[in-house]
Design a protein around this motif. Structure first.
Motif, PDB file in Angstrom:
ATOM      1  N   LYS A  11       0.830  -1.202   0.000  1.00  0.00           N
ATOM      2  CA  LYS A  11       0.000   0.000   0.000  1.00  0.00           C
ATOM      3  C   LYS A  11       0.866   1.254   0.000  1.00  0.00           C
ATOM      4  O   LYS A  11       0.611   2.211  -0.742  1.00  0.00           O
ATOM      5  N   LYS A  13       3.966   1.573  -1.015  1.00  0.00           N
ATOM      6  CA  LYS A  13       4.653   1.689  -2.307  1.00  0.00           C
ATOM      7  C   LYS A  13       3.741   2.319  -3.354  1.00  0.00           C
ATOM      8  O   LYS A  13       4.162   3.163  -4.149  1.00  0.00           O
ATOM      9  N   ALA A  14       2.466   1.916  -3.344  1.00  0.00           N
ATOM     10  CA  ALA A  14       1.508   2.464  -4.303  1.00  0.00           C
ATOM     11  C   ALA A  14       1.271   3.948  -4.039  1.00  0.00           C
ATOM     12  O   ALA A  14       1.194   4.755  -4.972  1.00  0.00           O
ATOM     13  N   LYS A  16       3.355   6.022  -2.517  1.00  0.00           N
ATOM     14  CA  LYS A  16       4.569   6.763  -2.889  1.00  0.00           C
ATOM     15  C   LYS A  16       4.655   6.961  -4.399  1.00  0.00           C
ATOM     16  O   LYS A  16       5.006   8.044  -4.871  1.00  0.00           O
ATOM     17  N   SER A  17       4.316   5.945  -5.155  1.00  0.00           N
ATOM     18  CA  SER A  17       4.355   6.052  -6.609  1.00  0.00           C
ATOM     19  C   SER A  17       3.384   7.120  -7.103  1.00  0.00           C
ATOM     20  O   SER A  17       3.728   7.942  -7.955  1.00  0.00           O
ATOM     21  N   ALA A  18       2.179   7.136  -6.529  1.00  0.00           N
ATOM     22  CA  ALA A  18       1.180   8.136  -6.914  1.00  0.00           C
ATOM     23  C   ALA A  18       1.631   9.535  -6.513  1.00  0.00           C
ATOM     24  O   ALA A  18       1.458  10.500  -7.273  1.00  0.00           O
ATOM     25  N   ARG A  19       2.209   9.658  -5.330  1.00  0.00           N
ATOM     26  CA  ARG A  19       2.698  10.968  -4.861  1.00  0.00           C
ATOM     27  C   ARG A  19       3.839  11.472  -5.739  1.00  0.00           C
ATOM     28  O   ARG A  19       3.889  12.646  -6.093  1.00  0.00           O
ATOM     29  N   ASP A  20       4.768  10.589  -6.068  1.00  0.00           N
ATOM     30  CA  ASP A  20       5.894  10.985  -6.910  1.00  0.00           C
ATOM     31  C   ASP A  20       5.402  11.483  -8.265  1.00  0.00           C
ATOM     32  O   ASP A  20       5.921  12.474  -8.803  1.00  0.00           O
ATOM     33  N   GLU A  21       4.401  10.810  -8.822  1.00  0.00           N
ATOM     34  CA  GLU A  21       3.851  11.214 -10.109  1.00  0.00           C
ATOM     35  C   GLU A  21       3.166  12.578  -9.996  1.00  0.00           C
ATOM     36  O   GLU A  21       3.315  13.431 -10.875  1.00  0.00           O
ATOM     37  N   LYS A  24       5.582  15.615  -9.829  1.00  0.00           N
ATOM     38  CA  LYS A  24       6.235  16.004 -11.078  1.00  0.00           C
ATOM     39  C   LYS A  24       5.561  17.219 -11.711  1.00  0.00           C
ATOM     40  O   LYS A  24       6.200  17.984 -12.430  1.00  0.00           O
TER      41      LYS A  24
END
Length: 202
Positions: A11, A13-14, A16-21, A24
């Motif tokens: 959860k 990791k998902a 963090k990936s959404a936040r990183d995107e 940007k």
């Protein structure tokens, strides 16, 4: 790793990936118009917290206090004693309106505070300006709201932050601001007969 920990890890990791995107796309920098309002405690306190944060980052500040008068508050004593070069401190008010009982004096004090505020905001050396309790002056029409809005929207330097505090922020100011926080009153000791406490409220 047990099943619960594995689910949590997946959860996060998902997320963090959404936040990183999302981050940007957040590339713009600008000086913000910030409003702290509401009936709850913490409007000025939060503004002074921002002042201390700016000082830590080497960003020169100015404080212009409306309404409150020459209280010997902890934040005023700290800034004047330890950070006079990093933060200019101005007091334009003579006390709360029920103390002065003189509208003409209140209007004159607010006008003087706004003159000082404009000078500080326009000074290229200053990065953050706290207009403490200016919302009260605007609420009682001690200052012309449209003049304040026009100045903030058209003459404030692009990278200068300005924070306006006080109850009952005018709707037009809220609409113009970049960041608005409303402090909600849930419980306050004053209602139970406890006076303002040093270190908590001044």
């Amino acid at each position: 790793m047990d099943e619960r920990a594995a689910r949590h890890n997946a959860k996060m990791k998902a997320i963090k990936s959404a936040r990183d995107e999302m981050m940007k796309a957040k590339t713009e920098e600008k000086g913000l118009i910030i409003v702290h309002t509401g009936a709850g405690k913490g409007k000025s306190s939060s503004g002074f917290g921002m002042v201390m944060r700016c000082i830590a980052h080497g960003m020169p500040c100015a404080v212009v206090q409306f309404i409150k008068g020459n209280w010997e508050t902890g934040e005023k004593m700290l800034l004047q004693a330890h950070f006079p070069e990093a933060c200019r401190f101005f007091v334009s008010g003579e006390g709360f309106t029920w103390e002065t009982q003189d509208r003409a004096r209140d209007v004159a004090a607010a006008a003087n505070g706004w003159r000082i505020a404009r000078e500080q905001i326009l000074d290229p050396a200053i990065r953050f300006v706290l207009l403490d309790e200016i919302n009260i002056a605007l609420r009682y029409d001690y200052l012309d709201l449209q003049e304040v809005l026009d100045f903030l929207l058209t003459r404030k330097p692009p990278m200068t932050h300005v924070c306006l505090t006080g109850r009952n922020a005018r709707p037009e100011l809220i609409a113009a601001a970049d960041l608005v926080t409303e402090m909600t009153l849930v419980k306050h000791p004053f209602r139970n007969g406890v006076k303002a406490q040093m270190g908590v409220e001044f």
